[in-house]
Design a protein around this motif. Structure first.
Motif, PDB file in Angstrom:
ATOM      1  N   UNK A   1       0.834  -1.195   0.000  1.00  0.00           N
ATOM      2  CA  UNK A   1       0.000   0.000   0.000  1.00  0.00           C
ATOM      3  C   UNK A   1       0.863   1.238   0.000  1.00  0.00           C
ATOM      4  N   UNK A   2       0.307   2.349  -0.451  1.00  0.00           N
ATOM      5  CA  UNK A   2       1.010   3.607  -0.518  1.00  0.00           C
ATOM      6  C   UNK A   2       0.347   4.586   0.426  1.00  0.00           C
ATOM      7  N   UNK A   3       1.149   5.520   0.923  1.00  0.00           N
ATOM      8  CA  UNK A   3       0.592   6.549   1.797  1.00  0.00           C
ATOM      9  C   UNK A   3      -0.020   7.644   0.949  1.00  0.00           C
ATOM     10  N   UNK A   4      -1.201   8.049   1.320  1.00  0.00           N
ATOM     11  CA  UNK A   4      -1.861   9.149   0.622  1.00  0.00           C
ATOM     12  C   UNK A   4      -2.620   9.966   1.638  1.00  0.00           C
ATOM     13  N   UNK A   5      -3.217  11.079   1.182  1.00  0.00           N
ATOM     14  CA  UNK A   5      -3.962  11.948   2.083  1.00  0.00           C
ATOM     15  C   UNK A   5      -5.132  11.211   2.690  1.00  0.00           C
ATOM     16  N   UNK A   6      -5.529  11.633   3.899  1.00  0.00           N
ATOM     17  CA  UNK A   6      -6.628  10.963   4.572  1.00  0.00           C
ATOM     18  C   UNK A   6      -7.984  11.463   4.092  1.00  0.00           C
ATOM     19  N   UNK A   7      -8.006  12.447   3.226  1.00  0.00           N
ATOM     20  CA  UNK A   7      -9.265  12.934   2.670  1.00  0.00           C
ATOM     21  C   UNK A   7      -9.303  12.615   1.187  1.00  0.00           C
ATOM     22  N   UNK A   8     -10.451  12.236   0.723  1.00  0.00           N
ATOM     23  CA  UNK A   8     -10.607  11.866  -0.683  1.00  0.00           C
ATOM     24  C   UNK A   8     -11.577  12.828  -1.320  1.00  0.00           C
ATOM     25  N   UNK A   9     -11.284  13.276  -2.529  1.00  0.00           N
ATOM     26  CA  UNK A   9     -12.155  14.230  -3.196  1.00  0.00           C
ATOM     27  C   UNK A   9     -13.493  13.606  -3.541  1.00  0.00           C
TER      28      UNK A   9
ATOM     29  N   UNK B   1     -14.156   5.019  26.140  1.00  0.00           N
ATOM     30  CA  UNK B   1     -13.970   6.155  25.224  1.00  0.00           C
ATOM     31  C   UNK B   1     -12.495   6.382  24.916  1.00  0.00           C
ATOM     32  N   UNK B   2     -11.630   6.276  25.936  1.00  0.00           N
ATOM     33  CA  UNK B   2     -10.199   6.470  25.714  1.00  0.00           C
ATOM     34  C   UNK B   2      -9.619   5.361  24.821  1.00  0.00           C
ATOM     35  N   UNK B   3     -10.098   4.139  25.033  1.00  0.00           N
ATOM     36  CA  UNK B   3      -9.630   3.031  24.195  1.00  0.00           C
ATOM     37  C   UNK B   3     -10.061   3.240  22.745  1.00  0.00           C
ATOM     38  N   UNK B   4     -11.291   3.713  22.548  1.00  0.00           N
ATOM     39  CA  UNK B   4     -11.766   4.007  21.190  1.00  0.00           C
ATOM     40  C   UNK B   4     -10.913   5.103  20.558  1.00  0.00           C
ATOM     41  N   UNK B   5     -10.557   6.124  21.338  1.00  0.00           N
ATOM     42  CA  UNK B   5      -9.699   7.194  20.825  1.00  0.00           C
ATOM     43  C   UNK B   5      -8.343   6.635  20.397  1.00  0.00           C
ATOM     44  N   UNK B   6      -7.816   5.725  21.198  1.00  0.00           N
ATOM     45  CA  UNK B   6      -6.506   5.135  20.902  1.00  0.00           C
ATOM     46  C   UNK B   6      -6.543   4.390  19.568  1.00  0.00           C
ATOM     47  N   UNK B   7      -7.547   3.556  19.389  1.00  0.00           N
ATOM     48  CA  UNK B   7      -7.621   2.773  18.152  1.00  0.00           C
ATOM     49  C   UNK B   7      -7.954   3.648  16.955  1.00  0.00           C
ATOM     50  N   UNK B   8      -8.769   4.674  17.142  1.00  0.00           N
ATOM     51  CA  UNK B   8      -9.065   5.587  16.041  1.00  0.00           C
ATOM     52  C   UNK B   8      -7.809   6.334  15.606  1.00  0.00           C
ATOM     53  N   UNK B   9      -6.974   6.715  16.581  1.00  0.00           N
ATOM     54  CA  UNK B   9      -5.712   7.385  16.238  1.00  0.00           C
ATOM     55  C   UNK B   9      -4.803   6.458  15.433  1.00  0.00           C
ATOM     56  N   UNK B  10      -4.782   5.186  15.794  1.00  0.00           N
ATOM     57  CA  UNK B  10      -3.949   4.229  15.054  1.00  0.00           C
ATOM     58  C   UNK B  10      -4.466   4.035  13.634  1.00  0.00           C
ATOM     59  N   UNK B  11      -5.774   3.882  13.490  1.00  0.00           N
ATOM     60  CA  UNK B  11      -6.350   3.623  12.175  1.00  0.00           C
ATOM     61  C   UNK B  11      -6.200   4.834  11.259  1.00  0.00           C
ATOM     62  N   UNK B  12      -6.324   6.022  11.832  1.00  0.00           N
ATOM     63  CA  UNK B  12      -6.309   7.242  11.018  1.00  0.00           C
ATOM     64  C   UNK B  12      -4.906   7.655  10.604  1.00  0.00           C
ATOM     65  N   UNK B  13      -3.894   7.166  11.277  1.00  0.00           N
ATOM     66  CA  UNK B  13      -2.522   7.579  10.979  1.00  0.00           C
ATOM     67  C   UNK B  13      -1.940   6.708   9.868  1.00  0.00           C
ATOM     68  N   UNK B  14      -1.335   7.317   8.838  1.00  0.00           N
ATOM     69  CA  UNK B  14      -0.725   6.517   7.771  1.00  0.00           C
ATOM     70  C   UNK B  14       0.462   5.689   8.243  1.00  0.00           C
ATOM     71  N   UNK B  15       1.048   6.066   9.375  1.00  0.00           N
ATOM     72  CA  UNK B  15       2.147   5.294   9.957  1.00  0.00           C
ATOM     73  C   UNK B  15       1.788   4.951  11.406  1.00  0.00           C
TER      74      UNK B  15
ATOM     75  N   UNK C   1      -8.332   3.087  -5.330  1.00  0.00           N
ATOM     76  CA  UNK C   1      -6.946   3.162  -4.865  1.00  0.00           C
ATOM     77  C   UNK C   1      -6.848   3.922  -3.562  1.00  0.00           C
ATOM     78  N   UNK C   2      -7.664   4.975  -3.403  1.00  0.00           N
ATOM     79  CA  UNK C   2      -7.592   5.776  -2.185  1.00  0.00           C
ATOM     80  C   UNK C   2      -7.985   4.965  -0.970  1.00  0.00           C
ATOM     81  N   UNK C   3      -9.072   4.228  -1.084  1.00  0.00           N
ATOM     82  CA  UNK C   3      -9.492   3.408   0.050  1.00  0.00           C
ATOM     83  C   UNK C   3      -8.464   2.343   0.343  1.00  0.00           C
ATOM     84  N   UNK C   4      -7.916   1.739  -0.698  1.00  0.00           N
ATOM     85  CA  UNK C   4      -6.952   0.653  -0.507  1.00  0.00           C
ATOM     86  C   UNK C   4      -5.658   1.146   0.101  1.00  0.00           C
ATOM     87  N   UNK C   5      -5.257   2.360  -0.252  1.00  0.00           N
ATOM     88  CA  UNK C   5      -3.936   2.838   0.147  1.00  0.00           C
ATOM     89  C   UNK C   5      -3.935   3.594   1.449  1.00  0.00           C
ATOM     90  N   UNK C   6      -5.061   3.711   2.127  1.00  0.00           N
ATOM     91  CA  UNK C   6      -5.094   4.440   3.397  1.00  0.00           C
ATOM     92  C   UNK C   6      -5.506   3.545   4.513  1.00  0.00           C
TER      93      UNK C   6
END
Length: 529
Positions: free
Chosen positions: A32-40, A444-458, A524-529
């Motif tokens: 996978x490739x890193x790309x922006x977290x927002x898609x047009x 709630x804190x655990x959900x925040x932790x996992x959301x931060x992991x999923x949203x970060x490209x690294x 590609x955007x969904x696959x690469x993020x």
């Protein structure tokens, strides 16, 4: 005589499973490739895409039995290949039925009847060889199945020695040397078996003179050899599957979707519910003029998908099966969910203890570790239906009070008063309530932790960055987080095109396509993020 049934066996757990999942994550990262977290918006309204990237579905139709069976085979192959790739400990072993099961009783009775008939025939005067010949013929086919395509010399020898026409003629003339055939079969098995079975072959050579007992043991060892052969094939296939797993799994799922158009219904509902959750929680825009005045803020595709992935962590498997795109990882997801529930409960208890007692037990890492280990042991298996959580929490509260009193008195602090112990016990037992503030805070804190992991490209860089209040379970959260992120990354890589198609239909079905839509951007955007 049929061999014992065999079944796939998965032994992945703990560190082994973690390493498997991490290796899978590395493969996904490389693909996978890193790309922006927002898609047009334009990319998701585009209808232009290459044939191999866009999932297709057929209009509703009545399925024939053959189509249903073919879809079931595709699903089995998809699940099997996925398990081989994700679990390096996956192997086949002879099935051992529970001692008191009805199935075992039926199987044992059928086997006993077979061997009794064989023994009765051989003890006749003159002997009858009908059962024995069928037995030898089945053994011959099993031995031939062990041979590689180029083993012509061995194949010819087996066919000559175990020539069924010749054996029948010998039986008709009462000249059949059944003991000699058994001896040849054992010798041939010794040439074919893995080194681990040498001891079994030695026992066969030194076996009893009772021919029926000898053939029973031959079949038992052949069952083990067949499992060895399958496991060897799995090991040889694993590197190939690892290189081609994404394309293979996507193609298999597309094949299932072609035959069963409803194969994405639960996945669509899962993503739709995440979209509705976001739409209900997003505050309308504050624009005072312009075309966007008063319009609600539309969540981004990746925001929707990430929210859907977080919902998988709390999926209620007792009410409904998971989305179709997650079925091959259902067991792994349940294990992650169970581990996470236990970690959350441990953290909730520790937060209550330290907020209630305060200063006298602060700054004592050895005490904190001891309490954590004790709570974890007493909460082990809390996901089981027969686990009484309230009773366990009462026992945990009593143990904690004893440990705290011991620690306090050793350091010249007064022991906990009965009133304080009652308060502590009540607060700990109250975490079984879904609206408990401590439980809500931790979840709630655990959900925040996992959301931060999923949203970060690294995400690997944030594995150790747990929110405040979760420090006590940081090592466990890091392990669980690594497992979950690798599963999510692999899932997005395989099913990204299907998710993009669903998101496009749910979010932009009423919009006009862009004048010059980019090619394949949505998928590609969904696959690469």
């Amino acid at each position: 005589m049929p061999l014992n049934d065999e079944r796939p066996n998965s032994t992945s757990s703990g560190e082994d499973q973690g390493s498997d999942v991490e290796s899978s994550s590395e493969r996904c990262d490389s693909m996978t490739l890193n790309s922006d977290l927002e898609c047009s918006r334009d990319s998701f309204t585009s209808d232009s895409s290459s044939k191999h990237c866009t999932p297709s579905s057929s209009p509703p139709k009545t399925l024939t039995l053959d189509e249903v069976m073919e879809s079931a085979r595709d699903l089995f192959n998809l699940s099997l290949s996925h398990e081989i790739v994700m679990n390096r400990n996956f192997h086949l072993e002879p099935n051992s039925l529970p001692q008191d099961s009805l199935l075992k009783a039926v199987r044992d009775n059928l086997h006993k009847a077979f061997w009794d008939i064989l023994e009765a025939e051989l003890n006749d005067d003159p002997p009858e060889y009908g059962q024995a010949i069928r037995l030898v013929e089945e053994i011959r086919e099993i031995l031939l199945s062990f041979l590689n395509p180029g083993a012509n010399r061995m194949r010819t020898q087996i066919m000559e020695v175990l020539d069924m026409d010749l054996i029948r003629q010998q039986a008709d003339n009462d000249a059949l040397d059944i003991q000699g055939l058994a001896s040849y079969i054992i010798t041939t098995m010794g040439k074919m078996c893995a080194p681990v079975r040498d001891e079994e072959i030695k026992k066969l050579r030194e076996g009893t003179d009772n021919i029926v007992t000898l053939f029973k043991e031959i079949f038992r060892v052949l069952s083990l050899m067949r499992a060895d052969m399958v496991n060897c094939t799995i090991e040889n296939l694993r590197p190939v599957l690892q290189r081609q797993s994404v394309e293979y799994e996507r193609a298999k799922f597309q094949s299932i979707l072609d035959k069963t158009p409803s194969a994405l219904d639960r996945t669509t509902s899962w993503i739709k519910s995440a979209l509705e959750e976001l739409q209900s929680s997003i505050v309308p825009t504050e624009q005072t003029n312009g075309p966007g005045k008063g319009q609600p803020v539309v969540p981004g595709p990746f925001q929707v998908l990430n929210t859907a992935f977080i919902r998988i962590l709390t999926w209620d498997y007792s009410k409904s099966p998971p989305p179709e795109t997650w079925m091959t990882d259902e067991i792994r997801l349940q294990e992650i969910q169970w581990q996470l529930q236990q970690c959350q409960a441990v953290n909730e208890v520790l937060l209550i203890v330290y907020s209630t007692i305060g200063g006298p037990i602060q700054g004592l890492p050895s005490l904190s570790d001891h309490l954590k280990r004790m709570i974890s042991v007493l909460l082990d298996g809390m996901h089981r239906s027969d686990f009484n959580l309230e009773e366990s929490l009462e026992g945990i509260s009593a143990q904690i009070c004893c440990e705290l009193n011991k620690s306090l008195t050793e350091r010249s602090y007064p022991a906990l008063t009965p009133a304080l112990q009652g308060t502590l016990t009540g607060q700990i037992c109250n975490i079984t309530q879904k609206d408990n503030p401590i439980r809500t805070l931790v979840e709630d804190r655990v959900q925040q932790y996992f959301m931060a992991l999923i949203s970060d490209p690294k995400p690997q860089s944030k594995i150790e960055q747990v929110p405040a209040g979760l420090t006590a379970i940081k090592p466990e959260l890091a392990i669980i987080g690594a497992k979950f992120i690798s599963l999510v990354n692999y899932n997005k890589t395989v099913y990204g095109p299907f998710y993009a198609d669903i998101l496009r239909k749910l979010m932009f079905s009423n919009s006009q396509p862009a004048a010059n839509p980019p090619q394949n951007t949505a998928q590609d955007s969904v696959t690469h993020n």
